[in-house]
Design a protein around this motif. Structure first.
Motif, PDB file in Angstrom:
ATOM      1  N   ILE A 109       0.820  -1.245  -0.044  1.00 26.69           N
ATOM      2  CA  ILE A 109      -0.064   0.187  -0.024  1.00 26.69           C
ATOM      3  C   ILE A 109       0.785   1.379  -0.089  1.00 26.69           C
ATOM      4  CG2 ILE A 109      -1.890  -1.135   0.895  1.00 26.69           C
ATOM      5  CD1 ILE A 109      -0.907   0.225   3.806  1.00 26.69           C
ATOM      6  N   VAL A 150      -4.443   4.522   1.238  1.00 22.08           N
ATOM      7  CA  VAL A 150      -4.797   4.918   2.465  1.00 22.08           C
ATOM      8  C   VAL A 150      -5.672   6.024   2.392  1.00 22.08           C
ATOM      9  CG1 VAL A 150      -4.097   5.506   4.605  1.00 22.08           C
ATOM     10  CG2 VAL A 150      -2.585   4.143   3.613  1.00 22.08           C
ATOM     11  N   GLU A 169      -9.747   5.524   3.149  1.00 18.67           N
ATOM     12  CA  GLU A 169     -10.343   6.487   4.255  1.00 18.67           C
ATOM     13  C   GLU A 169     -11.499   7.103   3.658  1.00 18.67           C
ATOM     14  OE1 GLU A 169      -7.967   9.616   5.697  1.00 18.67           O
ATOM     15  OE2 GLU A 169      -6.131   8.475   6.243  1.00 18.67           O
ATOM     16  N   CYS A 211     -12.221  -1.857   5.803  1.00 22.76           N
ATOM     17  CA  CYS A 211     -11.184  -1.665   6.943  1.00 22.76           C
ATOM     18  C   CYS A 211     -10.120  -2.933   6.848  1.00 22.76           C
ATOM     19  CB  CYS A 211     -11.599  -1.630   8.180  1.00 22.76           C
ATOM     20  SG  CYS A 211     -12.185   0.396   8.733  1.00 22.76           S
ATOM     21  N   ILE A 216      -8.151  -3.377   3.646  1.00 22.74           N
ATOM     22  CA  ILE A 216      -6.742  -3.118   3.326  1.00 22.74           C
ATOM     23  C   ILE A 216      -5.815  -3.277   4.475  1.00 22.74           C
ATOM     24  CG2 ILE A 216      -7.451  -0.843   4.541  1.00 22.74           C
ATOM     25  CD1 ILE A 216      -5.566   0.784   2.620  1.00 22.74           C
ATOM     26  N   ILE A 217      -6.004  -3.678   5.580  1.00 25.01           N
ATOM     27  CA  ILE A 217      -5.376  -3.992   6.871  1.00 25.01           C
ATOM     28  C   ILE A 217      -4.588  -5.145   6.501  1.00 25.01           C
ATOM     29  CG2 ILE A 217      -5.274  -4.824   9.183  1.00 25.01           C
ATOM     30  CD1 ILE A 217      -7.360  -2.450   9.748  1.00 25.01           C
ATOM     31  N   LEU A 247      -0.412  -6.520   9.733  1.00 26.74           N
ATOM     32  CA  LEU A 247       0.517  -5.623  10.659  1.00 26.74           C
ATOM     33  C   LEU A 247       1.516  -6.075  11.340  1.00 26.74           C
ATOM     34  CD1 LEU A 247      -2.678  -4.228  12.446  1.00 26.74           C
ATOM     35  CD2 LEU A 247      -1.574  -3.259  10.660  1.00 26.74           C
ATOM     36  N   LYS A 261       2.116  -0.380  10.278  1.00 25.69           N
ATOM     37  CA  LYS A 261       0.915   0.162  11.340  1.00 25.69           C
ATOM     38  C   LYS A 261       0.832   1.802  11.233  1.00 25.69           C
ATOM     39  CE  LYS A 261       2.288  -3.601  14.493  1.00 25.69           C
ATOM     40  NZ  LYS A 261       2.924  -4.227  15.445  1.00 25.69           N
ATOM     41  N   GLN A 299       1.296   3.558   8.496  1.00 25.09           N
ATOM     42  CA  GLN A 299       0.710   4.168   7.396  1.00 25.09           C
ATOM     43  C   GLN A 299      -0.812   3.891   7.616  1.00 25.09           C
ATOM     44  OE1 GLN A 299       3.027   1.431   4.335  1.00 25.09           O
ATOM     45  NE2 GLN A 299       2.645   2.973   3.299  1.00 25.09           N
ATOM     46  N   LEU A 300      -0.979   2.880   8.368  1.00 24.11           N
ATOM     47  CA  LEU A 300      -2.679   2.473   8.451  1.00 24.11           C
ATOM     48  C   LEU A 300      -3.297   3.046   9.845  1.00 24.11           C
ATOM     49  CD1 LEU A 300      -2.443  -1.329   7.453  1.00 24.11           C
ATOM     50  CD2 LEU A 300      -3.361   0.612   6.058  1.00 24.11           C
ATOM     51  N   ILE A 347      -6.837   3.983   9.277  1.00 24.22           N
ATOM     52  CA  ILE A 347      -7.665   3.218   9.083  1.00 24.22           C
ATOM     53  C   ILE A 347      -8.070   2.286  10.191  1.00 24.22           C
ATOM     54  CG2 ILE A 347      -7.977   1.063   7.722  1.00 24.22           C
ATOM     55  CD1 ILE A 347      -7.981   3.585   5.838  1.00 24.22           C
ATOM     56  N   SER A 404       3.255   8.258   6.953  1.00 23.08           N
ATOM     57  CA  SER A 404       1.787   8.494   6.504  1.00 23.08           C
ATOM     58  C   SER A 404       1.505   9.696   6.159  1.00 23.08           C
ATOM     59  CB  SER A 404       1.145   8.009   8.052  1.00 23.08           C
ATOM     60  OG  SER A 404       1.192   9.164   8.992  1.00 23.08           O
TER      61      SER A 404
END
Length: 854
Positions: free
Chosen positions: A699, A704, A708, A727, A730-731, A736, A742, A744-745, A748, A784
Motif C-alpha cells: 500500500i 490509504v 479513508e 477496513c 486494506i489491513i 500488521l 502500522k 501507514q494504516l 484506517i 503516513s
C-alpha cells in the motif's frame, strides 16, 4: 534403543519440529485474510507443514481439505468438482445432508463452472460454523493445463465475493508449489495472481536441529552434531537421512565421530549424486542455462548480477536458503555445493556453448540485455582466451552503458582499457563511455577528465561529442563561471559543422540545443527558439523530438507548424518509448513528453493530442501492450508536477483503451490515480476497489487516502458492516507485521475502532491501537499522510475510548460505613466527578450509575 528415524512421507506428530513457516501459517489461518502461498523447493517438508497446521488448528467445526492438483482433469469444471468432491468425501459425516443436494444441482442446473463452484462452496459453509481451509498443493502441475487461469482466477475472486457473501469470510486457501505467483496465470491480459501472503519454508536452525535430536532420543557429541549441521545446514530431508544412518550405527553399538558423518555424506550424496534432492538439482542445472550461470555468478562473487527473479528461481530449485531475500546469497549447504562442483559446471557450460557469436548477434541487434547475459559469463570463464575476455569486457561495458547501469559500465571499462597503440578507436570509445557514465553519476570532475583525454587525441570520431559533453560538465560544475567558455565550445562545434561534414549529427544537434537552453536562461526566447529549430533540422530522427518540444514551449503561437513536425517525427518509427534503454542527451524522456501533452491540454488541442497518442501507439513501441505502461508513466509525471487536468485526460484515455493495448495492472492503476484526482468518478472507484487485492503488492499513501474516504462515506451512510469489511480489506493486504505498515494504516485502524459497537471488540481494537501509538515516534510520521497535530488527536481519541469502554469495578471496603451527611467523591459513567453528601447519591451508587472514588 528402537529405531525412530524411518523413511516416511508423513512425519509423526511426536517427531515434528516446528519452524518459522509454521508460525506464519498459523497467523494466516487465524486472520483469514489473504491466502497463504507456500513457496518452497521440493523435499523441504511442505506436506508435513500442511498436515501439522491441520493437526494444530482444525477445530470440531472446521474443515481443512487437502487437494493434490497434480491429478489431471480435462476441463476446469472437472477440476472444480474434484475440489468439492474431495471435501465432501473426507468430511462425509459433517456434510452428509448437503451432498445429495450438490450432486442433484449439478444435474438440474446448467450454470458456468465457476458459478457452480461458488454455489457449492456456499452450501458447504452453510453446514459448518467454523472455517473452511482449502489446501491446493502442487499448483505448478496445474499451470500446464489450458484451464489453469480459470482455477486461480476463481481463488482470487473469492475475496471480492466476501462483500456479497459474508460466509466467504470463513473460507481461505493455502496454495503451495514451486511456481512463482507471477507465473501462475499465463494470460497476461487478465488479472495476475498476486494476492498470496508468501511463506518461505526454511531449513532448521541449529536450535531446531537440536530439537529434532531430542525428539528422536539421539544422544550425540557436540562435535558430531556440529559436523552434521556443517554438511546439511539444517536441510530437513538431508538431516533426517544422515541422522537415520547415525541411528543405525548407534543401534549396532558402533562408534560415531566426525569421520563417520563424512563417510555417510560421501556414500549418500557426493559420490553418485543419485539421491534426492541432489539428483533433482543437478538435472535442473544441466537443462537450465540461466540457473547454471547464476550459480557460477555466486562462485565468482558477482551477486549484483543476479536479478530478484533469478534468486527466487535458485531458491525454488533448492540451491539458496530462504534467507535469500535478506541478501544472504550463498549455496544453501555443503552437500549441494559439493554436487555443483565448479569444474562440472564449466564443463556443462562448454558443452552448451557460451557463444561469442551469439553474443555479438544480440549486441548488433541492440538486445543489450541478452548480450550482457552471455558476455558476463565469458569475462570470468577461463575456458576463453584473454583476448576474448578483454573484448567481452569492453562489449559488456557498452551494454551496461546503453542500459543505464553506469557503475557497472565504469567497472568494465576502467580496469580493462584497450591499449591506445593498435586499438586507438576502441580505447577512445571506452574513454567516452567512462566520461558519459561519470557525467550521469554527477561526478563532473572525473567526467571532464575523460572527455579532456578524448579532446587531446584529436582527430577522432568522438572529438566533437566529447567537446559538447565537456561543456555540459563545466555547466554542472559552475555555470556562471564557465558560461562564456561553454557558449564558445558549442559555437565552435556549430561552426565546424557548417565548414565541413565531419561532425556527427548528435554533436551538432546537441550544440544547437545547448545554445538554445543557454540563451533561454538569459531570457532571449527568440534566439533560443531559432537554435531549437536548428537543432531539429540538424538531428537524426531519434533526436528531433526534444528540440521541438522546447521550441513549442517558448512559442505556443507556432503550435500548428511544430505539431505537424512532431507527428512526422513520430511516424518515422525512430522514436521508441519502450526500448528499455535509459534516455540520455538528445533522446526524449517521458517527462519531457508529459510536458508536451500538457501544452496540448492547456491549448485545448484535444484532437491533435489524440492523433499524437495514436502515432505513439502505431510507430513508437516495440511491443503494443506496452502502450498503457508508457502512458501511465506519463500520467504519473503529470500528476507529480501538479498538472492534474492533463494527467486526468491521459488516465481516462488509458482506462478506455482496447484490451490488447492495456494490461490489467495498468487498467487498475489508471483507475486508482483517476479516483485520486476525481473522487466523484464512480466508474474509477468501482474498478479500483474491485481490483485492489489483485493488483496491490504494497500500500501507499494514495491507497490509504482512498480507503479513508470510502470508509467514511460508508459510515456517514450508516453502512457500518461494509465499512468494517473495507477496513479489513486494506489491513489484511499486508498484515500488521511491521511498525512501518502500522504507521501507514493508523487512520484506517482508527476508523475500524469507530466502526465497532461498544463493548469488548471496541475496547480490544482501542487497546491494540494504543500499543501501536506508544511505539510511534514523531520522525515515523513521514510514512503516513498525517501530521503531528492529527497524530495527537488520534492518540487522545484512542485513550478516551479505552477509558469509556473499560468497565469500572467498584471496590467495596469491608467495614466501611458512610454517614448520611458524610461528603463522598463519585465518578459517573460519563466521567464527570461530583462531591456530595452520601444521602443524596446513595441510590445512584446502588444502581451502579456512579462509583465512589475516595
Amino acid at each position: 534403543m528402537s529405531k525412530k528415524l524411518i523413511p516416511s512421507t508423513i512425519i509423526p506428530e511426536e517427531l515434528y519440529v516446528e519452524r518459522n513457516a509454521d508460525v506464519q501459517l498459523r497467523q494466516i489461518i487465524r486472520d483469514m485474510g489473504r491466502p497463504g502461498y507456500i513457496l518452497v523447493a521440493r523435499q523441504m517438508g511442505k506436506t508435513n507443514l500442511l498436515i501439522n497446521s491441520k493437526r494444530k488448528l482444525e477445530g470440531v467445526n472446521d474443515i481443512f481439505a487437502y487437494i493434490d492438483l497434480s491429478n489431471k482433469f480435462e476441463t476446469d469444471r472437472e477440476c472444480f468438482r474434484n475440489i468439492i468432491d474431495t471435501i465432501l468425501d473426507v468430511n462425509y459425516e459433517k456434510l452428509e445432508s448437503i451432498s445429495e443436494k450438490i450432486y442433484s444441482n449439478r444435474e438440474k442446473r446448467k450454470t458456468v463452472a465457476h458459478r457452480e463452484h461458488v454455489s457449492e462452496l456456499r452450501l458447504i459453509l452453510s453446514e459448518i460454523t467454523g472455517k473452511l481451509i482449502i489446501n491446493l498443493d502442487e499448483i505448478d502441475s496445474l499451470t500446464a493445463a489450458e484451464y489453469s487461469d480459470k482455477i486461480f482466477a476463481q481463488v482470487r475472486s473469492v475475496y471480492f465475493e466476501r462483500v456479497n457473501y459474508s460466509e466467504f469470510e470463513r473460507l481461505s486457501y493455502i496454495l503451495s508449489g514451486v511456481a512463482e505467483p507471477s507465473d501462475i496465470i499465463k494470460d497476461k491480459s487478465i488479472s495476475p495472481f498476486n494476492i498470496g501472503q508468501k511463506i518461505l519454508l526454511g531449513d532448521f536452525s541449529l536450535e531446531e536441529f537440536h530439537s529434532l535430536l531430542v525428539k528422536t532420543d539421539l544422544s550425540l557429541s557436540d562435535e558430531v552434531i556440529d559436523r552434521i549441521f556443517y554438511w546439511a545446514s539444517g536441510n530437513p530431508r538431508l538431516s533426517w537421512e544422515i541422522c537415520s544412518k547415525v541411528e543405525d550405527i548407534i543401534i549396532e553399538n558402533a562408534k560415531v565421530d566426525c569421520e563417520t558423518i563424512d563417510n555417510i555424506v560421501s556414500i549418500l550424496y557426493t559420490t553418485n549424486f543419485n539421491r534426492p534432492p541432489v539428483d533433482h538439482i543437478r538435472t535442473l542445472i544441466q537443462s537450465d542455462t540461466e540457473l547454471r550461470e547464476a550459480v557460477l555468478s555466486i562462485y565468482y562473487q558477482r551477486i549484483d548480477d543476479l536479478s530478484d527473479k533469478v534468486k527466487s528461481r535458485l531458491y525454488l530449485a533448492g540451491i539458496l536458503s530462504s534467507d535469500y531475500e535478506s541478501g544472504d546469497i550463498k549455496i544453501k549447504n555443503r552437500i549441494i555445493e559439493e554436487s555443483l562442483d565448479m569444474s562440472w559446471l564449466l564443463e556443462i557450460s562448454k558443452q552448451n556453448t557460451l557463444s561469442i557469436v551469439k553474443a555479438e548477434e544480440f549486441f548488433l541487434n541492440g538486445d543489450y540485455i541478452k548480450a550482457s547475459e552471455i558476455y558476463v559469463n565469458i569475462v570470468d570463464n577461463p575456458e576463453f582466451s584473454s583476448a576474448d575476455q578483454l573484448n567481452s569486457s569492453y562489449k559488456l561495458g557498452v551494454c551496461y552503458s546503453k542500459l543505464g547501469e553506469n557503475q557497472k559500465a565504469i567497472n568494465c571499462m576502467e580496469n580493462n582499457l584497450f591499449n591506445k597503440v593498435g586499438f586507438r578507436d576502441i580505447h577512445i570509445e571506452q574513454l567516452y563511455i567512462l566520461g558519459l557514465s561519470y557525467l550521469k553519476q554527477k561526478n563532473y570532475e572525473k567526467s571532464e577528465e575523460y572527455f579532456n583525454q578524448i579532446i587531446k587525441e584529436k582527430p577522432n570520431d568522438f572529438y566533437f561529442i566529447a567537446l559538447v559533453n565537456r561543456a555540459s560538465t563545466l555547466g554542472k560544475i559552475d555555470l556562471p563561471k564557465h558560461r562564456e567558455e561553454i557558449i564558445e565550445i558549442n559555437k565552435e562545434v556549430v561552426k565546424q559543422s557548417i565548414d565541413d561534414n565531419i561532425v556527427a549529427p548528435e554533436a551538432i544537434c546537441s550544440a544547437y540545443y545547448n545554445l538554445g537552453t543557454l540563451n533561454e536562461s538569459l531570457d532571449d526566447k527568440k534566439i533560443s527558439f531559432n537554435y531549437y529549430l536548428n537543432a531539429y533540422e540538424s538531428a537524426t530522427n531519434s533526436y528531433k523530438l526534444k528540440p521541438l518540444i522546447n521550441a513549442l514551449s517558448l512559442d505556443y503561437g507556432k503550435f500548428n507548424s511544430i505539431w505537424s513536425k512532431i507527428l512526422n517525427v513520430l511516424s518515422s518509427g525512430d522514436i521508441v518509448f519502450d526500448s528499455g534503454i535509459e534516455p540520455y542527451g538528445m533522446e526524449t524522456t517521458l517527462n519531457e513528453t508529459a510536458g508536451l501533452i500538457n501544452i496540448a491540454i492547456e491549448l485545448d488541442k484535444i484532437d491533435d493530442l489524440i492523433e499524437f497518442l495514436e502515432n505513439v501507439k502505431s510507430y513508437c513501441l516495440k511491443e503494443k501492450n506496452n502502450f498503457s505502461t508508457v502512458l501511465l508513466e506519463i500520467a504519473i509525471h503529470l500528476l507529480n508536477s501538479n498538472r492534474r487536468k492533463a494527467s486526468k485526460f491521459i488516465l481516462t484515455f488509458i482506462s478506455e483503451l482496447d484490451r490488447i493495448y492495456i494490461s490489467p495492472n495498468d487498467f487498475f492503476l489508471s483507475n486508482k490515480y483517476l479516483l485520486f484526482i476525481d473522487r466523484e468518478n464512480l466508474k474509477a472507484g468501482d474498478s479500483y476497489f474491485k481490483g485492489f487485492q489483485n493488483y496491490t503488492d504494497s500500500i501507499d499513501r494514495i491507497d490509504v487516502l482512498l480507503f479513508e474516504i470510502k470508509i467514511m462515506n460508508l459510515l456517514h451512510g450508516g453502512d457500518v458492516g461494509t465499512a468494517v469489511k473495507y477496513c479489513d480489506l486494506i489491513i489484511n493486504l499486508e498484515g500488521l507485521y511491521s511498525l512501518d505498515i502500522k504507521v501507514q494504516l493508523l487512520t484506517i485502524l482508527l476508523l475500524k475502532m469507530r466502526c465497532l459497537q461498544k463493548g469488548e471488540d471496541k475496547l480490544e481494537q482501542a487497546q491494540e491501537l494504543n500499543l501501536i501509538i506508544d511505539k510511534v515516534k514523531k520522525e515515523d510520521l513521514h510514512l503516513s499522510h498525517i501530521n503531528e497535530q492529527t497524530f495527537e488527536s488520534i492518540k487522545n481519541e484512542v485513550i478516551a475510548t479505552i477509558v469509556s469502554e473499560t468497565p469500572i469495578n467498584q471496590v467495596i471496603r469491608k467495614g466501611k460505613q458512610y454517614g448520611r451527611n458524610e461528603l463522598v467523591k463519585v465518578q459517573f459513567k460519563d466521567e464527570s466527578v461530583l462531591t456530595k453528601k452520601y444521602k443524596y447519591i446513595q441510590e445512584d451508587i446502588k444502581k451502579g450509575n456512579c462509583t465512589i472514588i475516595n
